[in-house]
Design a protein around this motif. Sequence first.
Motif, PDB file in Angstrom:
ATOM      1  N   GLU A   1       0.819  -1.217   0.000  1.00  0.00           N
ATOM      2  CA  GLU A   1       0.000   0.000   0.000  1.00  0.00           C
ATOM      3  C   GLU A   1       0.849   1.263   0.000  1.00  0.00           C
ATOM      4  O   GLU A   1       0.373   2.339  -0.392  1.00  0.00           O
ATOM      5  CB  GLU A   1      -0.947  -0.031   1.196  1.00  0.00           C
ATOM      6  CG  GLU A   1      -2.041  -1.088   1.046  1.00  0.00           C
ATOM      7  CD  GLU A   1      -2.691  -1.499   2.362  1.00  0.00           C
ATOM      8  OE1 GLU A   1      -2.369  -0.884   3.403  1.00  0.00           O
ATOM      9  OE2 GLU A   1      -3.518  -2.432   2.354  1.00  0.00           O
ATOM     10  N   ALA A   2       2.121   1.168   0.411  1.00  0.00           N
ATOM     11  CA  ALA A   2       3.009   2.329   0.420  1.00  0.00           C
ATOM     12  C   ALA A   2       3.674   2.569  -0.933  1.00  0.00           C
ATOM     13  O   ALA A   2       4.330   3.604  -1.126  1.00  0.00           O
ATOM     14  CB  ALA A   2       4.082   2.154   1.497  1.00  0.00           C
ATOM     15  N   LEU A   3       3.533   1.642  -1.868  1.00  0.00           N
ATOM     16  CA  LEU A   3       4.106   1.822  -3.204  1.00  0.00           C
ATOM     17  C   LEU A   3       3.285   2.821  -4.001  1.00  0.00           C
ATOM     18  O   LEU A   3       2.084   3.017  -3.758  1.00  0.00           O
ATOM     19  CB  LEU A   3       4.124   0.494  -3.949  1.00  0.00           C
ATOM     20  CG  LEU A   3       5.050  -0.600  -3.411  1.00  0.00           C
ATOM     21  CD1 LEU A   3       4.788  -1.913  -4.144  1.00  0.00           C
ATOM     22  CD2 LEU A   3       6.512  -0.194  -3.551  1.00  0.00           C
ATOM     23  N   SER A   4       3.900   3.448  -4.988  1.00  0.00           N
ATOM     24  CA  SER A   4       3.180   4.337  -5.882  1.00  0.00           C
ATOM     25  C   SER A   4       2.173   3.538  -6.702  1.00  0.00           C
ATOM     26  O   SER A   4       2.353   2.342  -6.936  1.00  0.00           O
ATOM     27  CB  SER A   4       4.144   5.052  -6.821  1.00  0.00           C
ATOM     28  OG  SER A   4       4.742   4.113  -7.714  1.00  0.00           O
ATOM     29  N   LYS A   5       1.121   4.199  -7.123  1.00  0.00           N
ATOM     30  CA  LYS A   5       0.082   3.524  -7.899  1.00  0.00           C
ATOM     31  C   LYS A   5       0.639   2.911  -9.189  1.00  0.00           C
ATOM     32  O   LYS A   5       0.302   1.760  -9.520  1.00  0.00           O
ATOM     33  CB  LYS A   5      -1.048   4.504  -8.205  1.00  0.00           C
ATOM     34  CG  LYS A   5      -2.306   3.827  -8.737  1.00  0.00           C
ATOM     35  CD  LYS A   5      -2.937   2.932  -7.680  1.00  0.00           C
ATOM     36  CE  LYS A   5      -4.218   2.306  -8.172  1.00  0.00           C
ATOM     37  NZ  LYS A   5      -4.825   1.409  -7.155  1.00  0.00           N
ATOM     38  N   PRO A   6       1.479   3.601  -9.961  1.00  0.00           N
ATOM     39  CA  PRO A   6       2.011   2.975 -11.177  1.00  0.00           C
ATOM     40  C   PRO A   6       2.787   1.680 -10.893  1.00  0.00           C
ATOM     41  O   PRO A   6       2.681   0.719 -11.656  1.00  0.00           O
ATOM     42  CB  PRO A   6       2.922   4.055 -11.761  1.00  0.00           C
ATOM     43  CG  PRO A   6       2.349   5.334 -11.263  1.00  0.00           C
ATOM     44  CD  PRO A   6       1.867   5.025  -9.875  1.00  0.00           C
TER      45      PRO A   6
ATOM     46  N   VAL B   1       0.362  -1.151 -10.082  1.00  0.00           N
ATOM     47  CA  VAL B   1      -0.250  -1.664 -11.310  1.00  0.00           C
ATOM     48  C   VAL B   1       0.725  -2.572 -12.055  1.00  0.00           C
ATOM     49  O   VAL B   1       0.333  -3.632 -12.566  1.00  0.00           O
ATOM     50  CB  VAL B   1      -0.712  -0.496 -12.207  1.00  0.00           C
ATOM     51  CG1 VAL B   1      -1.174  -1.011 -13.570  1.00  0.00           C
ATOM     52  CG2 VAL B   1      -1.835   0.279 -11.523  1.00  0.00           C
ATOM     53  N   LEU B   2       1.992  -2.177 -12.129  1.00  0.00           N
ATOM     54  CA  LEU B   2       2.998  -2.997 -12.800  1.00  0.00           C
ATOM     55  C   LEU B   2       3.137  -4.364 -12.138  1.00  0.00           C
ATOM     56  O   LEU B   2       3.172  -5.403 -12.812  1.00  0.00           O
ATOM     57  CB  LEU B   2       4.351  -2.279 -12.784  1.00  0.00           C
ATOM     58  CG  LEU B   2       5.558  -3.101 -13.258  1.00  0.00           C
ATOM     59  CD1 LEU B   2       5.438  -3.421 -14.742  1.00  0.00           C
ATOM     60  CD2 LEU B   2       6.866  -2.371 -12.961  1.00  0.00           C
ATOM     61  N   LEU B   3       3.197  -4.382 -10.820  1.00  0.00           N
ATOM     62  CA  LEU B   3       3.450  -5.623 -10.087  1.00  0.00           C
ATOM     63  C   LEU B   3       2.243  -6.554 -10.094  1.00  0.00           C
ATOM     64  O   LEU B   3       2.394  -7.778 -10.142  1.00  0.00           O
ATOM     65  CB  LEU B   3       3.834  -5.309  -8.642  1.00  0.00           C
ATOM     66  CG  LEU B   3       5.143  -4.549  -8.438  1.00  0.00           C
ATOM     67  CD1 LEU B   3       5.309  -4.187  -6.965  1.00  0.00           C
ATOM     68  CD2 LEU B   3       6.339  -5.354  -8.924  1.00  0.00           C
ATOM     69  N   ASP B   4       1.049  -5.984 -10.040  1.00  0.00           N
ATOM     70  CA  ASP B   4      -0.166  -6.791  -9.961  1.00  0.00           C
ATOM     71  C   ASP B   4      -0.388  -7.493 -11.301  1.00  0.00           C
ATOM     72  O   ASP B   4      -0.662  -6.854 -12.311  1.00  0.00           O
ATOM     73  CB  ASP B   4      -1.353  -5.897  -9.613  1.00  0.00           C
ATOM     74  CG  ASP B   4      -2.491  -6.671  -8.969  1.00  0.00           C
ATOM     75  OD1 ASP B   4      -2.412  -7.910  -8.904  1.00  0.00           O
ATOM     76  OD2 ASP B   4      -3.462  -6.024  -8.534  1.00  0.00           O
TER      77      ASP B   4
END
Length: 277
Positions: A134-139, A142-145
């Motif tokens: 949750e602390a990661l940036s949104k982009p 999205v990349l990791l998911d």
Amino acid sequence: MSIQITQLSPALGAQIDGINLSEPLSAENHQLIEQALLTHQVLFFRNQPITPQQQASFARHFGDLHIHPIYPNVPEQPEVLILDTAVTDVRDNAIWHTDVTFLPTPAMGAVLSAKLLPPFGGDTLWASSSAAFEALSKPLQVLLDGLTATHDFTHSFPLERYGNTPQALEHYHEVQRKYPPLSHPVVRTHPITGRKGLFVNDGFTTRINELEADESDALLRFLFAHSTRPEFTVRWRWQTNDIAFWDNRITQHYAVDDYRPQRRVMQRATILGDIPA
């Protein structure tokens, strides 16, 4: 005596008082502990002198138990493994890891009991995989998911440490055949809470499958370091007969190896989970 729950850090961790885990678990207390685990991800209980049989009985309330392929276990209760520094090389625990992610259905959780401790040192830290994600940036989220990663049993249990006799070598290769490298999602959705968490760990994860090798190495190094930032962690200073119960689906942990040549003996019951998604 009523049960009290004391939160220990913003990210995860709570101490539970007012319950005796050596006694049969009532439906009410089972529900309370299960909800506390979902909320706090790792629970701690002081002064719980339980037998291996009682430990296994408590753990079975939350799922089927796993018998570890490498570590020795309690002969009369094989689902309870023994982490004894006088007997077994446990350096693989002194790394941030999520238990047995080399299984198709990694552990849902584990119940760890402190039996013999050094006078100081030997703490264990837990990190919240959901807080890290949750602390990661949104982009980057999205990349990791949607990416997957390889998990390999031999990464934490190398041949040179666990195959040093003919009998041990034969057993090692048998385990290696039974548990070949497999893939899990890089981002796992908790099956009950729905929270997403990073599901890669330095203990068993070797490669992000969809990336080139150098890209995978760089991204995994970042994720391993990010996942274990202090603000995502809680540190427990053990006392004899303490018990920790953690949600393995959404945490990592690290057993600090700072007490040699003192001895440390822990016993763990591992609860099997489901296929990560």
